[in-house]
Design a protein around this motif. Structure first.
Motif, PDB file in Angstrom:
ATOM      1  N   ILE A 173       0.839  -1.202   0.000  1.00  0.00           N
ATOM      2  CA  ILE A 173       0.000   0.000   0.000  1.00  0.00           C
ATOM      3  C   ILE A 173       0.873   1.251   0.000  1.00  0.00           C
ATOM      4  CG2 ILE A 173      -1.767   1.304   1.244  1.00  0.00           C
ATOM      5  CD1 ILE A 173      -2.762  -1.297   0.022  1.00  0.00           C
ATOM      6  N   GLY A 174       1.924   1.239   0.822  1.00  0.00           N
ATOM      7  CA  GLY A 174       2.823   2.387   0.890  1.00  0.00           C
ATOM      8  C   GLY A 174       3.538   2.629  -0.429  1.00  0.00           C
ATOM      9  N   LEU A 175       4.002   1.551  -1.062  1.00  0.00           N
ATOM     10  CA  LEU A 175       4.688   1.678  -2.353  1.00  0.00           C
ATOM     11  C   LEU A 175       3.728   2.199  -3.420  1.00  0.00           C
ATOM     12  CD1 LEU A 175       7.198   1.248  -4.096  1.00  0.00           C
ATOM     13  CD2 LEU A 175       6.459  -1.125  -4.444  1.00  0.00           C
ATOM     14  N   GLY A 176       2.505   1.649  -3.450  1.00  0.00           N
ATOM     15  CA  GLY A 176       1.507   2.119  -4.422  1.00  0.00           C
ATOM     16  C   GLY A 176       1.157   3.574  -4.212  1.00  0.00           C
ATOM     17  N   GLY A 177       0.958   3.965  -2.948  1.00  0.00           N
ATOM     18  CA  GLY A 177       0.635   5.359  -2.649  1.00  0.00           C
ATOM     19  C   GLY A 177       1.762   6.306  -3.012  1.00  0.00           C
ATOM     20  N   LEU A 178       2.999   5.857  -2.796  1.00  0.00           N
ATOM     21  CA  LEU A 178       4.160   6.687  -3.143  1.00  0.00           C
ATOM     22  C   LEU A 178       4.272   6.871  -4.654  1.00  0.00           C
ATOM     23  CD1 LEU A 178       6.727   8.195  -2.361  1.00  0.00           C
ATOM     24  CD2 LEU A 178       7.937   6.005  -2.299  1.00  0.00           C
ATOM     25  N   LEU A 179       4.120   5.777  -5.415  1.00  0.00           N
ATOM     26  CA  LEU A 179       4.180   5.869  -6.880  1.00  0.00           C
ATOM     27  C   LEU A 179       3.092   6.786  -7.413  1.00  0.00           C
ATOM     28  CD1 LEU A 179       4.881   2.146  -7.886  1.00  0.00           C
ATOM     29  CD2 LEU A 179       6.448   4.088  -8.075  1.00  0.00           C
ATOM     30  N   SER A 180       1.881   6.629  -6.865  1.00  0.00           N
ATOM     31  CA  SER A 180       0.766   7.472  -7.291  1.00  0.00           C
ATOM     32  C   SER A 180       1.032   8.941  -6.976  1.00  0.00           C
ATOM     33  CB  SER A 180      -0.520   7.000  -6.599  1.00  0.00           C
ATOM     34  OG  SER A 180      -1.555   7.931  -6.777  1.00  0.00           O
ATOM     35  N   SER A 181       1.595   9.198  -5.801  1.00  0.00           N
ATOM     36  CA  SER A 181       1.885  10.579  -5.396  1.00  0.00           C
ATOM     37  C   SER A 181       2.941  11.207  -6.297  1.00  0.00           C
ATOM     38  CB  SER A 181       2.351  10.608  -3.937  1.00  0.00           C
ATOM     39  OG  SER A 181       1.362  10.080  -3.084  1.00  0.00           O
ATOM     40  N   ILE A 182       3.966  10.428  -6.648  1.00  0.00           N
ATOM     41  CA  ILE A 182       5.006  10.938  -7.550  1.00  0.00           C
ATOM     42  C   ILE A 182       4.408  11.268  -8.912  1.00  0.00           C
ATOM     43  CG2 ILE A 182       7.101  10.306  -8.812  1.00  0.00           C
ATOM     44  CD1 ILE A 182       7.929   8.665  -6.350  1.00  0.00           C
ATOM     45  N   ALA A 183       3.520  10.385  -9.407  1.00  0.00           N
ATOM     46  CA  ALA A 183       2.850  10.659 -10.683  1.00  0.00           C
ATOM     47  C   ALA A 183       2.012  11.925 -10.589  1.00  0.00           C
ATOM     48  CB  ALA A 183       1.973   9.470 -11.075  1.00  0.00           C
ATOM     49  N   GLY A 184       1.322  12.102  -9.461  1.00  0.00           N
ATOM     50  CA  GLY A 184       0.525  13.316  -9.267  1.00  0.00           C
ATOM     51  C   GLY A 184       1.379  14.565  -9.188  1.00  0.00           C
ATOM     52  N   ILE A 185       2.536  14.468  -8.536  1.00  0.00           N
ATOM     53  CA  ILE A 185       3.445  15.612  -8.438  1.00  0.00           C
ATOM     54  C   ILE A 185       3.941  16.019  -9.822  1.00  0.00           C
ATOM     55  CG2 ILE A 185       5.764  16.274  -7.664  1.00  0.00           C
ATOM     56  CD1 ILE A 185       5.206  14.669  -5.087  1.00  0.00           C
ATOM     57  N   ILE A 186       4.258  15.027 -10.662  1.00  0.00           N
ATOM     58  CA  ILE A 186       4.727  15.319 -12.023  1.00  0.00           C
ATOM     59  C   ILE A 186       3.665  16.080 -12.812  1.00  0.00           C
ATOM     60  CG2 ILE A 186       5.376  14.275 -14.235  1.00  0.00           C
ATOM     61  CD1 ILE A 186       6.704  12.019 -12.640  1.00  0.00           C
ATOM     62  N   THR A 187       2.395  15.672 -12.683  1.00  0.00           N
ATOM     63  CA  THR A 187       1.330  16.339 -13.446  1.00  0.00           C
ATOM     64  C   THR A 187       1.061  17.750 -12.934  1.00  0.00           C
ATOM     65  OG1 THR A 187      -0.400  15.362 -12.038  1.00  0.00           O
ATOM     66  CG2 THR A 187       0.210  14.165 -14.034  1.00  0.00           C
ATOM     67  N   VAL A 188       1.343  17.994 -11.653  1.00  0.00           N
ATOM     68  CA  VAL A 188       1.158  19.352 -11.117  1.00  0.00           C
ATOM     69  C   VAL A 188       2.289  20.268 -11.585  1.00  0.00           C
ATOM     70  CG1 VAL A 188       1.041  20.751  -9.015  1.00  0.00           C
ATOM     71  CG2 VAL A 188      -0.160  18.573  -9.111  1.00  0.00           C
ATOM     72  N   ILE A 189       3.521  19.756 -11.552  1.00  0.00           N
ATOM     73  CA  ILE A 189       4.670  20.562 -11.981  1.00  0.00           C
ATOM     74  C   ILE A 189       4.662  20.769 -13.497  1.00  0.00           C
ATOM     75  CG2 ILE A 189       7.187  20.666 -12.085  1.00  0.00           C
ATOM     76  CD1 ILE A 189       7.323  19.122  -9.500  1.00  0.00           C
ATOM     77  N   TYR A 190       4.296  19.701 -14.219  1.00  0.00           N
ATOM     78  CA  TYR A 190       4.257  19.768 -15.682  1.00  0.00           C
ATOM     79  C   TYR A 190       2.831  19.462 -16.147  1.00  0.00           C
ATOM     80  CZ  TYR A 190       9.269  19.177 -14.911  1.00  0.00           C
ATOM     81  OH  TYR A 190      10.557  19.316 -14.476  1.00  0.00           O
ATOM     82  N   PRO A 191       1.979  20.502 -16.242  1.00  0.00           N
ATOM     83  CA  PRO A 191       0.573  20.289 -16.613  1.00  0.00           C
ATOM     84  C   PRO A 191       0.383  19.582 -17.940  1.00  0.00           C
ATOM     85  CG  PRO A 191       0.919  22.514 -15.801  1.00  0.00           C
ATOM     86  CD  PRO A 191       2.273  21.907 -15.963  1.00  0.00           C
ATOM     87  N   GLN A 192       1.372  19.686 -18.858  1.00  0.00           N
ATOM     88  CA  GLN A 192       1.267  19.020 -20.152  1.00  0.00           C
ATOM     89  C   GLN A 192       1.330  17.502 -20.026  1.00  0.00           C
ATOM     90  OE1 GLN A 192       3.766  20.887 -19.134  1.00  0.00           O
ATOM     91  NE2 GLN A 192       5.755  20.064 -19.748  1.00  0.00           N
ATOM     92  N   MET A 193       1.743  16.996 -18.862  1.00  0.00           N
ATOM     93  CA  MET A 193       1.793  15.562 -18.631  1.00  0.00           C
ATOM     94  C   MET A 193       0.471  14.997 -18.122  1.00  0.00           C
ATOM     95  SD  MET A 193       4.732  14.463 -19.551  1.00  0.00           S
ATOM     96  CE  MET A 193       4.856  12.870 -18.761  1.00  0.00           C
ATOM     97  N   LYS A 194      -0.496  15.867 -17.931  1.00  0.00           N
ATOM     98  CA  LYS A 194      -1.817  15.408 -17.480  1.00  0.00           C
ATOM     99  C   LYS A 194      -2.637  14.955 -18.665  1.00  0.00           C
ATOM    100  CE  LYS A 194      -5.489  16.674 -14.285  1.00  0.00           C
ATOM    101  NZ  LYS A 194      -5.989  17.702 -13.344  1.00  0.00           N
ATOM    102  N   LEU A 195      -3.295  13.796 -18.539  1.00  0.00           N
ATOM    103  CA  LEU A 195      -4.068  13.237 -19.641  1.00  0.00           C
ATOM    104  C   LEU A 195      -5.244  14.143 -19.959  1.00  0.00           C
ATOM    105  CD1 LEU A 195      -4.315  10.825 -21.561  1.00  0.00           C
ATOM    106  CD2 LEU A 195      -5.733   9.687 -19.839  1.00  0.00           C
TER     107      LEU A 195
END
Length: 247
Positions: free
Chosen positions: A222-244
């Motif tokens: 659960i911790g690993l999944g939540g961390l991966l998801s959070s990193i993906a979310g951080i990328i989309t916030v910093i780089y809006p063009q990476m958001k689907l």
């Protein structure tokens, strides 16, 4: 540095940082629990994890409004499948955030007449439905991308001088599997936002699956999944063009 400042100035950005910290603590706590002499470190990680979870509730208070706006926007999607998936996913997010707000009201003691377990179950169930619908949308988008890549490859293969795969496989089943995986890889490589969104939703759905009892896991997963998801979310916030994007 400027990108980091813009990121932390956004409520969504701060929530993602808190979430990443929360699930990093969960993962580290799981890894250290079985080690002797790490009891104090584990306790500190548990307290920090709880603090991050509590802090995130404040960031989520206004999310119900954003979810309603997202629902209104998804209704106007031109493609029927994403339109239906995103609309119903966002409706479930609205219900989830309403339940989350009720639980927050209960947690700060504003009212005592709330059945915490029942509201928690409702919140988890609608969070699960939202993620499931988003994954259906991801699979649909992946199928479209694979169809496009396959069409382009078929055009290239019409020329006898080219062999894009570069190998020969005698076993038919192995050849089909390798061709499928290669097609999937090329499709996601050409569309990074789709890859990021799929990884995020797959990682997130582990949480409600465990809480609803559909697929019991451990805090490490659960911790690993939540961390991966959070990193993906951080990328989309910093780089809006990476958001689907919604078509």
């Amino acid at each position: 540095m400027d990108a980091f400042i813009r990121f932390t100035n956004q409520t969504e950005g701060r929530d993602r940082l808190f979430r990443a910290t929360q699930y990093t603590c969960m993962l580290l706590r799981y890894l250290l629990e079985s080690k002797a002499g790490k009891e104090k470190v584990v306790m500190k990680l548990k307290k920090l994890e709880s603090s991050m979870s509590t802090g995130r509730k404040w960031f989520r208070l206004g999310n119900v409004v954003h979810a309603i706006q997202a629902t209104q926007q998804s209704v106007h999607a031109t493609d029927l499948v994403p339109c239906l998936c995103l609309t119903f996913a966002n409706l479930n997010r609205v219900i989830y955030f309403i339940c989350d707000t009720v639980l927050w009201v209960k947690s700060i003691g504003l009212t005592s007449g709330i059945h915490k377990e029942k509201w928690q179950m409702w919140a988890t169930r609608h969070y699960y439905y939202s993620l499931l619908l988003n994954l259906v949308r991801d699979l649909y988008e992946i199928s479209l991308q694979m169809e496009k890549v396959a069409h382009d490859r078929a055009k290239r293969e019409s020329s006898p001088s080219q062999n894009p795969l570069g190998y020969s496989v005698t076993d038919e089943e192995t050849e089909w599997l390798q061709s499928f995986l290669l097609l999937l890889f090329r499709s996601l490589k050409k569309h990074p936002p789709l890859l990021l969104d799929t990884v995020k939703n797959l990682s997130d759905i582990l949480i409600p699956l465990d809480q609803l009892g559909f697929y019991k896991s451990n805090p490490g997963i659960i911790g690993l999944g939540g961390l991966l998801s959070s990193i993906a979310g951080i990328i989309t916030v910093i780089y809006p063009q990476m958001k689907l994007k919604t078509r």
